[in-house]
Design a protein around this motif. Sequence first.
Motif, PDB file in Angstrom:
ATOM      1  N   UNK A  70       0.814  -1.212   0.000  1.00 11.28           N
ATOM      2  CA  UNK A  70       0.000   0.000   0.000  1.00 11.28           C
ATOM      3  C   UNK A  70       0.855   1.274   0.000  1.00 11.28           C
ATOM      4  N   UNK A  71       1.823   1.357   0.918  1.00 13.16           N
ATOM      5  CA  UNK A  71       2.655   2.557   0.982  1.00 13.16           C
ATOM      6  C   UNK A  71       3.435   2.757  -0.315  1.00 13.16           C
ATOM      7  N   UNK A  72       4.020   1.679  -0.823  1.00  8.84           N
ATOM      8  CA  UNK A  72       4.802   1.781  -2.061  1.00  8.84           C
ATOM      9  C   UNK A  72       3.925   2.238  -3.224  1.00  8.84           C
ATOM     10  N   UNK A  73       2.722   1.698  -3.326  1.00  8.30           N
ATOM     11  CA  UNK A  73       1.868   2.083  -4.452  1.00  8.30           C
ATOM     12  C   UNK A  73       1.432   3.542  -4.348  1.00  8.30           C
ATOM     13  N   UNK A  74       1.155   4.006  -3.142  1.00  4.87           N
ATOM     14  CA  UNK A  74       0.784   5.408  -2.946  1.00  4.87           C
ATOM     15  C   UNK A  74       1.956   6.331  -3.272  1.00  4.87           C
ATOM     16  N   UNK A  75       3.124   5.985  -2.757  1.00  2.24           N
ATOM     17  CA  UNK A  75       4.304   6.843  -2.958  1.00  2.24           C
ATOM     18  C   UNK A  75       4.824   6.816  -4.386  1.00  2.24           C
TER      19      UNK A  75
END
Length: 172
Positions: free
Chosen positions: A6-11
Amino acid sequence: MAALNRDASELMLRHGAHACTDVTGFGLAGHLVSMVRGSGVNAEIDMSAIPVLASASACLAHEVFGGAVDRNQAYAMSWIDITEGAGQGGLPVLFDPQTSGGLLIALPPAQAEAFLDDMKMRGHTAAAAIGRIVEKAPGQTEGRVIVTNAAPGPVRGRASDGGYEPPERQAD
């Protein structure tokens, strides 16, 4: 593989990603080959920058590989060039068919470091720049993956965390 994406896809969206794929059954090399073959560029992978789980490192050292490593390697090796001085002992890491893997993200070079800083601020210490996209040289075939350095990089975790134990350490 040990955290949600989730964090990687958002960033990655915030930092202008050009392309992305999750690293699953085809292994890192299989997914990267697909990315570069479809884009008309080449990629360089620095084996020493690839973070590896300690249990995977122990398996590699004892030549214990997942069932699809051979099949994935047979597919991808047609597009992989190993530079002089890069050993092949760590290559199975590139073909490991782990599921629920991390994301392989192509970012603009100027944004890559900021992306990694943001990932680390969110607690993702294993996030790493493992290579770069390069234009094909004149006369060079596109869709190539060039592997540099001899062995996989930093080991994460401990082999005893539910991972492989060499036979001499297993209890009877």
